[in-house]
Enzyme design. Structure first.
Site, PDB file in Angstrom:
ATOM      1  N   LYS A  65      45.679  29.149  30.387  1.00 32.68           N
ATOM      2  CA  LYS A  65      45.466  30.728  31.362  1.00 32.68           C
ATOM      3  C   LYS A  65      46.625  30.675  32.003  1.00 32.68           C
ATOM      4  O   LYS A  65      46.323  30.214  32.221  1.00 32.68           O
ATOM      5  CB  LYS A  65      43.634  30.558  31.665  1.00 32.68           C
ATOM      6  CG  LYS A  65      43.783  32.112  31.379  1.00 32.68           C
ATOM      7  CD  LYS A  65      42.015  31.677  31.551  1.00 32.68           C
ATOM      8  CE  LYS A  65      41.694  32.891  31.987  1.00 32.68           C
ATOM      9  NZ  LYS A  65      40.176  33.224  33.058  1.00 32.68           N
TER      10      LYS A  65
HETATM   11  C1  E4P Z   1      38.648  35.822  32.620  1.00 36.14           C
HETATM   12  O1  E4P Z   1      38.416  35.389  31.884  1.00 36.14           O
HETATM   13  C2  E4P Z   1      38.037  35.942  34.151  1.00 36.14           C
HETATM   14  O2  E4P Z   1      37.517  34.671  34.218  1.00 36.14           O
HETATM   15  C3  E4P Z   1      37.092  36.784  34.746  1.00 36.14           C
HETATM   16  O3  E4P Z   1      36.102  37.372  33.617  1.00 36.14           O
HETATM   17  C4  E4P Z   1      37.543  37.215  35.922  1.00 36.14           C
HETATM   18  O4  E4P Z   1      36.063  38.291  36.236  1.00 36.14           O
HETATM   19  P1  E4P Z   1      35.151  39.248  38.172  1.00 36.14           P
HETATM   20  O5  E4P Z   1      36.511  40.480  37.410  1.00 36.14           O
HETATM   21  O6  E4P Z   1      34.258  39.092  37.912  1.00 36.14           O
HETATM   22  O7  E4P Z   1      36.148  37.751  38.997  1.00 36.14           O
END
Ligand code: E4P
Length: 223
Positions: free
Chosen positions: A86
């Site tokens: 990522k």
């Molecule tokens: C995506 O890959 C992130 O890990 C995640 O969906 C972030 O979500 P949040 O905005 O609820 O922290």
């Protein structure tokens, strides 16, 4: 439509696996840091997740400069064949995405908040883009409109990058993602747990079983 779990918690991953619903996992530094507080090193936590998950697992680099981002990405890939790196979307992240995808390493380009970023990430070779719908809703913007926008852009230019809807907060986000033709939704465990429920299903089942009990006086099965 693939269902990923947005977690670094191994018990949640096991439960989703038991339901036969787990196509992959996404993590982020906040989720992993939370698990590390309960014990376990980064390597131990990530290795367990990679082993428990048949599909892709996104693990994020934490460096902000090109050389260290690439180094961290290569170390992440050594942990498992299903590891997806990522990479936060910005100009350094784009260069890293381009370099990693040239080496055949799958990249999830994360923190996507508009269609231009999604187009650039796809051109740099990202396997997934992660638009954060909940965080847009949080600032009174329409998160799901972004998914529609990216879907249109990718269709216009025949881009093959998977649209992975992230920052999902409710079953409605999931349903709308399906209708728009997103490739993946990544769900917090509490949203996944809410998805199978429908009040008419529970009500219908109670009525069937009540009728049976009234007719036969017991719930013994007659075969
Ligand atoms: C995506 O890959 C992130 O890990 C995640 O969906 C972030 O979500 P949040 O905005 O609820 O922290």
């Amino acid at each position: 439509m693939k269902l990923f779990l947005d977690t670094a918690n191994i018990n949640e991953i096991k439960q989703a696996n038991d339901l036969g619903l787990l196509d992959g996992v996404t993590t982020n530094p906040s989720l992993i840091a939370k698990e590390m507080k309960n014990g376990g090193s980064f390597r131990e936590i990530v290795t367990k997740i990679l082993n428990e998950t048949l599909g892709p697992v996104s693990i994020e680099v934490i460096a902000e400069d090109y050389d260290n981002m690439v180094k961290q990405a290569l170390k992440i890939r050594e942990l498992g064949k299903n590891a997806v790196v990522k990479v936060p979307f910005n100009s350094v992240g784009l260069k890293v995405t381009n370099a990693l995808s040239d080496k055949g390493i799958p990249v999830n380009s994360t923190l996507i908040f508009n269609g231009i970023q999604a187009l650039f990430a796809a051109k740099a070779g990202a396997s997934y883009v992660s638009p954060f719908v909940g965080r847009l809703d949080d600032i009174a913007e329409d998160g799901m409109a972004l998914i529609e926008q990216i879907k249109t852009i990718y269709t216009n230019y025949d881009l093959k990058t998977n649209i992975l809807v992230a920052s999902i907060r409710s079953p409605l986000h999931v349903l709308r993602s399906m209708i728009l033709g997103a490739d993946v939704v990544t769900l917090p465990f509490d949203v996944l747990s809410k998805l199978p429920a429908h009040p008419k299903t529970s009500e219908g089942l109670s009525r069937f079983l009540d009728d049976w009990k009234k007719a036969f006086g017991s719930m013994d099965f007659p075969l």
